[in-house]
Design an enzyme around this catalytic site. Structure first.
Site, PDB file in Angstrom:
ATOM      1  N   ILE A   1      -4.138 -12.516  20.726  1.00  0.00           N
ATOM      2  CA  ILE A   1      -3.018 -12.821  21.603  1.00  0.00           C
ATOM      3  C   ILE A   1      -1.698 -12.450  20.933  1.00  0.00           C
ATOM      4  CG2 ILE A   1      -2.713 -15.215  20.851  1.00  0.00           C
ATOM      5  CD1 ILE A   1      -2.313 -15.882  23.895  1.00  0.00           C
TER       6      ILE A   1
ATOM      7  N   GLY B   1      -8.146 -13.930  20.166  1.00  0.00           N
ATOM      8  CA  GLY B   1      -8.368 -13.815  21.599  1.00  0.00           C
ATOM      9  C   GLY B   1      -9.354 -12.732  21.977  1.00  0.00           C
TER      10      GLY B   1
ATOM     11  N   ASP C   1     -12.655 -14.302  22.271  1.00  0.00           N
ATOM     12  CA  ASP C   1     -12.763 -14.938  23.591  1.00  0.00           C
ATOM     13  C   ASP C   1     -13.253 -13.932  24.622  1.00  0.00           C
ATOM     14  OD1 ASP C   1     -11.630 -17.593  22.983  1.00  0.00           O
ATOM     15  OD2 ASP C   1      -9.737 -16.552  22.734  1.00  0.00           O
TER      16      ASP C   1
ATOM     17  N   GLU D   1      -7.916 -18.417  15.235  1.00  0.00           N
ATOM     18  CA  GLU D   1      -6.968 -19.400  15.758  1.00  0.00           C
ATOM     19  C   GLU D   1      -6.638 -20.527  14.781  1.00  0.00           C
ATOM     20  OE1 GLU D   1      -8.628 -17.447  19.457  1.00  0.00           O
ATOM     21  OE2 GLU D   1      -9.362 -18.024  17.466  1.00  0.00           O
TER      22      GLU D   1
ATOM     23  N   ASP E   1      -8.901 -21.906  22.505  1.00  0.00           N
ATOM     24  CA  ASP E   1      -9.000 -22.586  23.801  1.00  0.00           C
ATOM     25  C   ASP E   1      -9.283 -21.669  24.988  1.00  0.00           C
ATOM     26  OD1 ASP E   1      -6.554 -21.321  23.880  1.00  0.00           O
ATOM     27  OD2 ASP E   1      -5.349 -23.141  24.129  1.00  0.00           O
TER      28      ASP E   1
END
Length: 275
Positions: A69, A125, A128, A148, A156
């Site tokens: 991210i 990310g 993810d 993270e 998350d």
């Protein structure tokens, strides 16, 4: 076809049922911007609804798959909550996290199979994203990190929910708590990726072959297999069997089964109608 700021969709061969979706911010190592979280579910949905698409290959432009991210995206979250009271800050932040989550979950909501082709960095990310894909491959230059925790964040967007069922609970816990970097070879040993290719070029060729093989199969059988596997992940065996019985009670009435049997008996390749 719609133009995107953070993505690029390509059909590399005319009449091919395989489409490529590229994370397309190479000068930023394909870091996930605010635009990405708005555009990604739209792009996935457009490919899902397109009858000319049977399989999606997700890859990164440039030298890396994705560096995670964009830190500017994280910073924007807190700017938006500066002028409101504590309760409203919490509610707004939770709503924003859910919005980000939905962009990644779009991969599982997509009926068509999505294959992740990972080269270079696959950080934060990006984990993810690939854990929400259906098949994952990488090249030997790939490296991974559930990063993270090093940014003082509890991951998350899906890694902590999806990674344990892929690599095992203990391995997922170790990777998430340490945030350590691990290689493509270790990713293969852990089961995070199904196959390791010797170079980016070999990865591209190998993934293309797999995608083409899937694309010529019955589309109803393919989307059914994906849907049943994903649903069964969260069900007991008995519930999963009941779900697939209901699914197949409708799907088996299609012409695909007749065509598959006919093609087999005639020793020819089957031809299935598009979805």
């Amino acid at each position: 076809m719609e133009e995107y700021k953070s993505l690029k969709i390509i059909q590399k061969s005319p009449n091919s049922l395989v489409y490529y979706l590229y994370l397309n911010r190479p000068t930023h190592l394909n870091a996930l911007s605010r635009d990405f979280f708005t555009e990604f579910p739209k792009a996935i949905s457009s490919l899902d609804q397109n009858p000319d698409v049977a399989v999606i290959i997700l890859a990164g432009s440039g030298k890396h798959f994705c560096s995670g991210i964009d830190l500017h995206t994280l910073g924007d979250v807190f700017k938006e909550t500066d002028a409101v009271d504590c309760g409203r800050k919490v509610e707004r932040l939770r709503r924003h996290i859910k919005f980000l989550q939905e962009a990644i979950t779009a991969l599982e909501c997509c009926r068509k199979p999505v294959i992740a082709a990972v080269h270079g960095a696959c950080i934060g990310g990006a984990i993810d994203i690939i854990t929400a894909c259906d098949i994952r491959y990488c090249s030997t230059d790939a490296f991974f990190s559930v990063k993270e925790v090093d940014l003082a964040i509890t991951a998350d967007l899906g890694t902590l929910q999806r990674l344990p069922s892929i690599v095992g609970f203990g391995n997922a816990m170790e990777l998430a708590l340490t945030g350590r970097r691990f290689t493509g070879s270790e990713a293969k040993d852990l089961g995070l990726v199904s196959k390791l290719f010797t170079s980016k070029e070999a990865l591209e060729e190998g993934v293309k072959v797999v995608a083409k093989e899937i694309a010529i199969k019955s589309p109803l059988a393919v989307i059914g297999t994906k849907a049943v596997l994903l649903r069964s992940r969260d069900l007991t065996v008995e519930q999963g069997l009941d779900y697939v019985a209901t699914w197949n009670s409708g799907a088996l009435l299609s012409d695909d089964l007749k065509e598959a049997i006919s093609a087999h008996s005639q020793k020819r390749k089957p031809k299935f109608a598009k979805l």
